[in-house]
Scaffold this active site. Structure first.
Site, PDB file in Angstrom:
ATOM      1  N   ASP A   1       0.868  -1.166   0.000  1.00  8.38           N
ATOM      2  CA  ASP A   1       0.000   0.000   0.000  1.00  8.38           C
ATOM      3  C   ASP A   1       0.914   1.227   0.000  1.00  8.38           C
ATOM      4  O   ASP A   1       2.132   1.146   0.167  1.00  8.38           O
ATOM      5  CB  ASP A   1      -0.950  -0.023   1.219  1.00  8.38           C
ATOM      6  CG  ASP A   1      -2.197   0.825   0.958  1.00  8.38           C
ATOM      7  OD1 ASP A   1      -3.232   0.576   1.586  1.00  8.38           O
ATOM      8  OD2 ASP A   1      -2.130   1.724   0.089  1.00  8.38           O
TER       9      ASP A   1
HETATM   10  C1  GLC Z   1      -4.374   4.180  -0.370  1.00 10.71           C
HETATM   11  C2  GLC Z   1      -5.283   3.050   0.046  1.00 10.71           C
HETATM   12  C3  GLC Z   1      -5.376   1.944  -0.959  1.00 10.71           C
HETATM   13  C4  GLC Z   1      -5.273   2.516  -2.364  1.00 10.71           C
HETATM   14  C5  GLC Z   1      -3.898   3.100  -2.529  1.00 10.71           C
HETATM   15  C6  GLC Z   1      -3.698   3.751  -3.905  1.00 10.71           C
HETATM   16  O1  GLC Z   1      -3.591   4.596   0.693  1.00 10.71           O
HETATM   17  O2  GLC Z   1      -5.040   2.463   1.315  1.00 10.71           O
HETATM   18  O3  GLC Z   1      -6.617   1.259  -0.735  1.00 10.71           O
HETATM   19  O4  GLC Z   1      -5.502   1.493  -3.325  1.00 10.71           O
HETATM   20  O5  GLC Z   1      -3.577   4.039  -1.516  1.00 10.71           O
HETATM   21  O6  GLC Z   1      -4.558   4.834  -4.043  1.00 10.71           O
END
Ligand code: GLC
Length: 752
Positions: A296
């Site tokens: 993440d």
């Molecule tokens: C965010 C979220 C995740 C998302 C990613 C890209 O922090 O936790 O669910 O897909 O970043 O946007």
């Protein structure tokens, strides 16, 4: 000769790993071998690096854009997120495949969570439909729209089980139950990737560039954050991890998901992005997953803040060794992996394996055959927000609506009603009803509740609209207008709830009450004595105890997306008989949390008439509305629950049938639910576990027999030694219209 041996070796690997989630394609593996053999350490680290470009076809030239172009040319970018548009994706792809040394294509990802431009109901709402075919179809539409705009990968489905509605991200998943969550996870993966993604035996890539790679997230147990506070500590047993939080991920992997995303949280002291037991032990060694894991957003960098690494270099080493293949937005892999290999702190083979997995998915996307196959302006113009897609959004919104209360059949309202007041901060809202993670959704494509209602009523009906108050804030300045409107009306539709910003990431709430002064507005309008229909727009269960007691009709509509107004009108005026069921328990108050249906019995099961039992002294032990609950404009009666055996062996299956009658005056859909209870085991078991459901259509007066098959898989559990077994003993079976109103039977599993 050497080449022959290599081909044989690859074929052997492929044969051996055919148990693997996605059968390997020997020709592809061979091509990957030769790419890796030519790549420098820096180029390998570049393949494992993803950046949020934040660009589209309208982005002007800028130093940042030039910098990204340079990084692509230098082989430092394996993937972009938040870059979309045919022109810009093709331009960056051209630089990658024509100007970089290795000419490896880029993969473009974006959060396509519940639609791209045609925005569907939020996932928690779609889960309320209990209709996996619908969910799959909607995901396939999202994939068509996104891929036409140059996107090849979505960071969805979010499959986190959530038992704490304070957590803002409960909106993004399919609720509290592992079985329902697993069914929905697999449906979304099939929808995004297309049915035949996992059958690439004789082909290297998707059949068409209208599907996109899925990403089951957030691996794992992100929804178990203490206090429902986002990013907070998770401390659960291995048994709870495996029986509650992992099943939807396993279902996604079995459905062929090409990627997973590592979660921000720790589990019992080990952050997921450094958790080899999770990322390699379970995901690869047990489940045979051979796609790739993306972290993440800066989750690898955050390992230092977790206190599990002394510095960024160690964070990078921990993550790559755990099995996290791509670094989202952290830049640590680019910066440290080459040095870590040179210093002997990590093995190059670990880096090579991560690169292999990433390249494998790029082959599956067909990017090596044709790097420009995604992004099709002609198709985008023809399909995006087209009538069939809008019709699908309406269908999904209708089926996502849950009728929570309908005393004295206030609903459906008559279209010929003389004067109707439509009140509330969300009654004519075109923004919040798109919910969190709305992709490229735009308010200009929305039908608001008021607009839908106006279209539905007769020409003669007088509609009086009043906002009444804001979603947040304590001003009651609008109350007078609202009360005046109500007093002039024959009935009131009162639309209240949360803003989209109160759900999604970093949006946990300490209260589950209606925000601001909305509850006071509901009370004031109720005091007029007019028949009130309460419509909720929200991303989590709300503790609407007062409303549940005093308002005659309540409709849970969540955030329904672009067709909100038409779907609501169809339900409120009876064009569509509501069929939604709650995928998550509604507590009476936040003090009851966590409260979920598949809880343990304890040694002193809650009994509100007995003091010394597991209960609160200041409110009933039952929830406000239970899991699986939802009313209809007709009435369904269950009878004749029967099993095809009284005793079975642990390796047997048992068939369960129940008759469902539409005893009311309207046709309608019903979700017949099947639960079990393993009465006694080597460890304690939940008092109920959902093991099957079927959504059926019954004409008025019609009866259908619904049958389920309970297999050893359905009856199995992790025993005291963490072995998955079916233990001898008595099993209860429950079938009904929700998790509480059920018919009961039982059977026995006997040892062979
Ligand atoms: C965010 C979220 C995740 C998302 C990613 C890209 O922090 O936790 O669910 O897909 O970043 O946007």
């Amino acid at each position: 000769m050497k080449k022959l041996i290599r081909i044989f070796a690859i074929a052997l690997v492929a044969a051996v790993t055919t148990h693997a989630q996605l059968p390997l394609n020997p020709k592809v593996e061979q091509k990957i071998d030769s790419l890796i053999a030519k790549m420098t350490l820096d180029e390998k680290a570049g393949q494992l690096s993803q950046y949020s470009g934040g660009m589209d076809d309208n982005s002007p030239e800028s130093p940042e854009k030039s910098n990204y172009e340079m990084m692509v040319k230098e082989g430092k970018v394996g993937s972009f997120l938040n870059v979309h548009g045919v022109k810009i994706t093709h331009e960056l792809q051209r630089i990658a495949v024509e100007e970089s040394r290795m000419k490896i294509p880029i993969i473009f990802g974006l959060d396509v969570i519940h639609g791209y431009r045609t925005v569907f109901p939020i996932p928690l709402a779609e889960a309320s439909s209990w209709n996996p075919d619908l969910v799959e179809h909607d995901a396939s539409i999202a994939a068509r729209e996104a891929s036409a705009d140059g996107i090849q990968w979505t960071f969805a489905p979010m499959v986190d089980i959530a038992r704490d509605p304070r957590w803002g991200r409960i909106a993004e998943g399919s609720g509290e139950d592992p079985y329902l969550g697993s069914v929905m996870a697999a449906a979304r993966v099939r929808g995004f990737q297309g049915e035949n993604f996992d059958q690439p035996k004789n082909r290297e890539a998707f059949d068409s560039a209208t599907t996109i790679l899925a990403c089951a997230k957030h691996f794992a147990a992100y929804g178990a954050a203490e206090g429902g506070r986002d990013y907070n500590t998770v401390d659960i047993s291995e048994r709870t991890l495996r029986e509650v939080y992992l099943p939807p991920f396993h279902a996604a992997v079995k459905a062929g998901a090409g990627t997973l995303m590592s979660s921000f949280n720790e589990i019992a002291g080990v952050p997921s992005s450094a958790n080899r037991h999770l990322m390699t032990g379970i995901l690869r060694n047990e489940w045979g997953f051979n796609g790739f894991v993306v972290s993440d957003w800066t989750a690898i960098t955050e390992l230092h803040l977790h206190g599990i690494s002394a510095d960024d270099a160690q964070s990078a080493a921990l993550a790559i060794n755990a099995g996290v293949d791509m670094d989202m937005e952290g830049s640590l892999y680019l910066k440290y992996l080459p040095m870590l290999v040179k210093e002997g702190k990590i093995s190059e083979s670990v880096v090579n394996e991560a690169v292999r997995r990433v390249l494998r998915m790029k082959f599956k996307l067909g990017l090596f055959d044709d790097p420009y196959r995604y992004g099709d302006s002609k198709r985008e113009k023809a399909e995006t927000l087209s009538a069939p897609f809008i019709a699908a959004a309406l269908n999904a919104a209708r089926q996502s609506i849950v009728l929570l209360k309908n005393d004295s059949n206030v609903l459906p309202l008559k279209k010929s009603i003389k004067t109707l007041a439509v009140i509330g901060p969300l009654a004519n809202d075109a923004y919040d009803l798109l919910g969190p993670w709305r992709g490229l959704g735009d308010s200009s494509n929305v039908v608001t509740a008021l607009q839908g209602i106006k279209k539905a009523v007769s020409q003669k009906t007088k509609i009086i609209y009043a906002r009444g108050c804001d979603i947040l804030g304590n001003s009651k300045a609008g109350f007078n207008d609202a009360l005046a409107a109500a007093k002039k009306s024959d009935a009131v539709i009162l639309v209240v709830g949360e803003s989209a910003a109160m759900s999604g990431e970093a949006s946990s709430r300490s209260s589950l009450d209606l925000p601001g002064v909305q509850e006071e507005l509901v009370k004031a309008i109720s005091e007029t004595g007019k028949p009130v229909v309460l419509v909720l727009m929200n991303g989590r269960p709300l503790s609407i105890s007062w409303e549940a007691e005093h308002v005659p009709a309540i409709v849970e509509s969540w955030f329904l997306g672009v067709q909100t107004g038409n779907a609501l009108a169809d339900v409120l005026f009876g064009n569509y008989n509501p069929s939604g069921k709650l995928p998550v328990t509604f507590p009476r108050t936040v003090g009851q949390v966590p409260i979920y249906y598949d809880h343990k019995n304890t040694g002193r099961p809650a009994n509100d008439t007995v003091k010394y039992t597991s209960r609160y002294i200041d409110l009933p032990s039952t929830p406000l509305f239970p899991f699986g609950y939802g009313l209809s404009y007709t009435k369904f009666e269950y009878s004749g629950l029967r099993l095809n055996a009284e005793k079975i062996f642990p390796t047997d299956s048992i068939s369960v049938s129940v008759d469902v009658k539409n005893a009311g005056a309207r046709d309608g859909e019903e979700v017949a639910q099947l639960y079990i209870r393993d009465e006694y085991g080597s460890v304690t078991r939940p008092v109920e576990e959902l093991k099957g459901f079927k959504k059926i259509f019954l004409k008025k007066g019609e009866t259908k027999t619904v049958s389920f098959l309970l297999t050893p898989e359905s009856l199995s559990m992790l025993n005291i030694n963490m072995k998955k077994v079916v233990e001898p003993g008595v099993f209860k079976v429950f079938a009904g219209t929700n998790s509480v109103d059920v018919k009961e039977a039982s059977f026995e599993v006997v040892a062979k």
